[in-house]
Design a protein around this motif. Structure first.
Motif, PDB file in Angstrom:
ATOM      1  N   GLY A  95       0.440  -0.739   0.128  1.00 55.84           N
ATOM      2  CA  GLY A  95      -0.097  -0.300  -0.226  1.00 55.84           C
ATOM      3  C   GLY A  95       0.977   1.349   0.036  1.00 55.84           C
ATOM      4  O   GLY A  95       1.903   1.377  -0.186  1.00 55.84           O
ATOM      5  N   ALA A  96       0.294   2.463  -0.201  1.00 53.97           N
ATOM      6  CA  ALA A  96       0.697   3.799   0.159  1.00 53.97           C
ATOM      7  C   ALA A  96      -0.296   4.466   1.304  1.00 53.97           C
ATOM      8  O   ALA A  96      -1.148   4.137   1.195  1.00 53.97           O
ATOM      9  N   PHE A  97       0.386   5.776   1.279  1.00 58.96           N
ATOM     10  CA  PHE A  97      -0.197   6.620   2.157  1.00 58.96           C
ATOM     11  C   PHE A  97      -0.674   7.902   0.767  1.00 58.96           C
ATOM     12  O   PHE A  97       0.527   7.925  -0.398  1.00 58.96           O
ATOM     13  N   HIS A  98      -1.779   8.033   0.296  1.00 61.25           N
ATOM     14  CA  HIS A  98      -1.965   9.226  -0.825  1.00 61.25           C
ATOM     15  C   HIS A  98      -3.219   9.965  -0.881  1.00 61.25           C
ATOM     16  O   HIS A  98      -4.224   8.874  -0.308  1.00 61.25           O
ATOM     17  N   ASN A  99      -3.431  10.956  -0.134  1.00 61.47           N
ATOM     18  CA  ASN A  99      -4.168  11.408   0.326  1.00 61.47           C
ATOM     19  C   ASN A  99      -5.314  11.745  -1.046  1.00 61.47           C
ATOM     20  O   ASN A  99      -5.357  12.385  -2.214  1.00 61.47           O
ATOM     21  N   PRO A 100      -6.485  11.556  -0.328  1.00 65.65           N
ATOM     22  CA  PRO A 100      -8.128  11.741  -2.236  1.00 65.65           C
ATOM     23  C   PRO A 100      -7.533  13.469  -2.529  1.00 65.65           C
ATOM     24  O   PRO A 100      -7.357  14.691  -1.303  1.00 65.65           O
ATOM     25  N   LYS A 101      -8.105  13.982  -3.247  1.00 67.10           N
ATOM     26  CA  LYS A 101      -8.074  15.316  -3.706  1.00 67.10           C
ATOM     27  C   LYS A 101      -9.098  16.200  -3.164  1.00 67.10           C
ATOM     28  O   LYS A 101      -9.262  17.540  -2.729  1.00 67.10           O
TER      29      LYS A 101
END
Ligand code: NAD
Length: 342
Positions: free
Chosen positions: A139-145
């Motif tokens: 997985g990853a840390f990826h913030n939504p817009k």
């Protein structure tokens, strides 16, 4: 009642009507959803730029991930394109991981449709899939817009999944907010409750506060969100992710971890008091059949929170407060679970 997450450069959780939620979704980028949502909301989805995965946890796999990547590229998703994740936590985690990795990262918007996704998985930026070695291991840390949240989606959510999400709502009250705990105890929160949106918003702001204090899970603060999850995850692994819903597993986990905190002298809260709240919402407070406690504690010993000797558990100390405790004796844990469940 928008909630800003992550300060000036962060994103908004926007509380919208269902019509406003759909606005513009089909006009740009690629929409990812699951088979249940697609059949219920088929008139809302355009037939172009749409990827539909099978509903259920088994879609958070490397095979489905690669197939979705292939489909979004075939649909022409560019570096400046947007991935729209319309669904529960499974769609959000998978679509978010696709967005985090295709072209080394494109923007994505979360449109959470289950109670669990609204109060938990759509906020905080954790995205990922399961591997044969365990859940959420890639997985990853990826913030939504942006997160577009409409509680209207809950009208079509199967009741057992509403109950499932309630376990996380109740968790927030024990770890952070006594006023919320009093509210949840006073009267069962249902789809018809006039304060449903307000309670969902309260949970989103608690998750926001915790995540902002420890986005990358470095200081241990974010670990308090794991109250009930060490025992709960071990129960889910023993079950093989077949029968138990996540909320059911963590409800039993929270009662068990309250009993561990009580025995360890970390808390004066009677575990029965914790169990009563889950009872009110129809959530289980102990496993149905016999549990192999040696195996369960072994699984807990493999938890990634553990540091040094013993177990690391996020334990509620007083209602509304929780802390990560290290060095909890596995033998004591096993004895507490034996007393509680047999
Ligand atoms: N990223 C995070 O921070 C985080 C946090 C907690 C949980 N999760 C993940 O979330 C997942 C669980 O999420 P979930 O409980 O939403 O499961 P889910 O996505 O499988 O949704 C549950 C079921 O409800 C259906 N559904 C969802 N919304 C609906 C609606 N409005 N109407 C009708 N049916 C609807 C789905 O099709 C599915 O069958 C797990 O994979 C878990 O690991 C992630």
């Amino acid at each position: 009642m928008d909630i800003k997450v992550g300060g000036a450069s962060g994103y908004d959780v926007r509380f919208l009507s269902s019509d406003a939620t759909w606005d513009g979704i089909n006009r740009s980028g690629v929409v990812i959803t699951d088979s249940n949502l697609h059949s219920i909301y088929k008139d809302c989805f355009s037939t172009e730029s749409l990827v539909v995965i099978e509903a259920g946890e088994s879609s958070k796999s490397s095979e489905v991930y690669l197939s979705v990547v292939d489909q979004v590229l075939s649909l022409g998703l560019k570096r400046n394109g947007v991935v729209w994740a319309v669904g529960g936590g499974v769609v959000g985690d998978l679509a978010g991981f696709v967005a985090a990795t295709v072209h080394r990262g494109v923007e994505f918007v979360q449109v959470p449709t289950s109670l669990l996704a609204m109060v938990d998985s759509s906020v905080g930026g954790k995205v990922g899939i399961d591997l044969r070695h365990g859940k959420n291991l890639l997985g990853a840390f990826h913030n939504p817009k942006e997160v577009r949240l409409s509680t209207d989606f809950l009208n079509t959510l199967p009741p057992e999944h509403f109950t499932n999400g309630m376990a996380e709502v109740i968790k927030y009250s024990w770890i952070w907010d006594v006023a919320l705990l009093d509210r949840l105890k006073a009267e069962r929160l249902t789809l018809e409750s006039s304060d449903l949106r307000e309670v969902v918003a309260r949970c989103v702001s608690i998750k926001r506060d915790v995540v902002e204090a420890d986005f990358g899970e470095k200081s241990g603060i974010r670990a308090i969100l794991n109250f009930g999850h060490t025992v709960g995850h071990a129960l889910e692994t023993l079950d093989g992710y077949t029968e138990l819903l996540h909320g059911e597993a963590i409800a039993m986990g929270m009662v068990a971890e309250a009993a561990i905190a009580y025995r360890a002298g970390i808390s004066q809260i009677d575990p029965l008091e914790v169990a009563e709240v889950f009872d009110l919402y129809g959530l289980p407070v102990r496993p149905k059949g016999q549990v192999d406690l040696n195996l369960l504690v072994d699984l807990m010993m493999g938890d990634k929170k553990n540091i040094g000797d013993g177990l690391s558990l996020s334990l509620v100390t007083v209602p509304g407060e929780c802390k990560l405790c290290h060095g909890v004796e596995p033998d004591m844990v096993q004895s507490v679970l034996a007393d509680l469940w047999t």
